[in-house]
Write a protein that holds these residues in place. Sequence first.
Motif, PDB file in Angstrom:
ATOM      1  N   LEU A   3       0.831  -1.205   0.000  1.00  0.00           N
ATOM      2  CA  LEU A   3       0.000   0.000   0.000  1.00  0.00           C
ATOM      3  C   LEU A   3       0.863   1.252   0.000  1.00  0.00           C
ATOM      4  N   ARG A   4       1.988   1.179   0.731  1.00  0.00           N
ATOM      5  CA  ARG A   4       2.914   2.293   0.816  1.00  0.00           C
ATOM      6  C   ARG A   4       4.337   1.766   0.612  1.00  0.00           C
ATOM      7  N   GLU A   5       5.110   2.471  -0.189  1.00  0.00           N
ATOM      8  CA  GLU A   5       6.473   2.045  -0.503  1.00  0.00           C
ATOM      9  C   GLU A   5       7.274   1.795   0.778  1.00  0.00           C
ATOM     10  N   PRO A   6       7.820   0.579   0.940  1.00  0.00           N
ATOM     11  CA  PRO A   6       8.587   0.282   2.160  1.00  0.00           C
ATOM     12  C   PRO A   6       9.930   1.002   2.167  1.00  0.00           C
ATOM     13  N   LEU A   7      10.512   1.149   3.351  1.00  0.00           N
ATOM     14  CA  LEU A   7      11.841   1.738   3.471  1.00  0.00           C
ATOM     15  C   LEU A   7      12.855   0.840   2.786  1.00  0.00           C
ATOM     16  N   MET A  28      13.708  -7.976   2.471  1.00  0.00           N
ATOM     17  CA  MET A  28      12.737  -8.825   1.794  1.00  0.00           C
ATOM     18  C   MET A  28      13.295  -9.360   0.476  1.00  0.00           C
ATOM     19  N   ASP A  29      14.017  -8.509  -0.245  1.00  0.00           N
ATOM     20  CA  ASP A  29      14.598  -8.930  -1.516  1.00  0.00           C
ATOM     21  C   ASP A  29      15.580 -10.075  -1.326  1.00  0.00           C
ATOM     22  N   TRP A  49       8.323  -5.614  -6.606  1.00  0.00           N
ATOM     23  CA  TRP A  49       7.342  -4.969  -5.727  1.00  0.00           C
ATOM     24  C   TRP A  49       6.320  -4.248  -6.587  1.00  0.00           C
ATOM     25  N   ILE A  50       5.046  -4.416  -6.265  1.00  0.00           N
ATOM     26  CA  ILE A  50       4.005  -3.760  -7.052  1.00  0.00           C
ATOM     27  C   ILE A  50       3.037  -3.034  -6.119  1.00  0.00           C
TER      28      ILE A  50
END
Length: 206
Positions: A67-71, A78-79, A86-87
């Motif tokens: 919903l909101r771009e992560p830090l 996560m990568d 990421w979408i």
Amino acid sequence: MQNGLQKFNYEVFVSKTTLDMMLCDTKQPNIDLYQLIILSESLSNKEIEIITPKLKDTHSIVFRKYLREPLDEKKNNMDSLGIDSWIHSEIEMDVLRELISEYSNEWDTIFTKENDNLHFEPLDQLMIGFTKNQKKCFQVLYDAQSTCISREDLCNYIWNTGKTKSNLAQLSVLIKSLRKKLIKKGFPADIIETIWGKGYILKRYY
């Protein structure tokens, strides 16, 4: 998003039962046939950390919806687990279509190679193009002769500093990059197998 994908003639399967089975570590569902898996923005980061390595064992493409771009730091963490892209939850369908197409082409290339006749070089020639740490990692997995090597042992061998969070994250990235290089050299996509909760096995195809 589901309706949009179906308009592009993609078959969409949504299942909470499958998610629960993976989180509870019960009998694993058969997800090998799913080329693309989109992880909902409703999933917590902890849940993502549990299930993503299991999904990557099937060589599926994994997208994480947000919903909101992560830090950047959280995104990098996560990568390292194997998130391919990421979408945004409001992504335009034509953009998503092209993104899926891009990764699908890569997936098809990998699995087409599995059906090719394989020819492998001697070990020293095989490791040409590997980084120093990739050579270390490959060598210890190779010497294990298809037995599982723990992540802790790999961290000790490669960095001599034991199993730290940083080393474990680096190891996941290292294994992923090493697997890609081996695939490009003609090996099947499962050449390095992740044994969940234990470590890694280098399968012997020659």
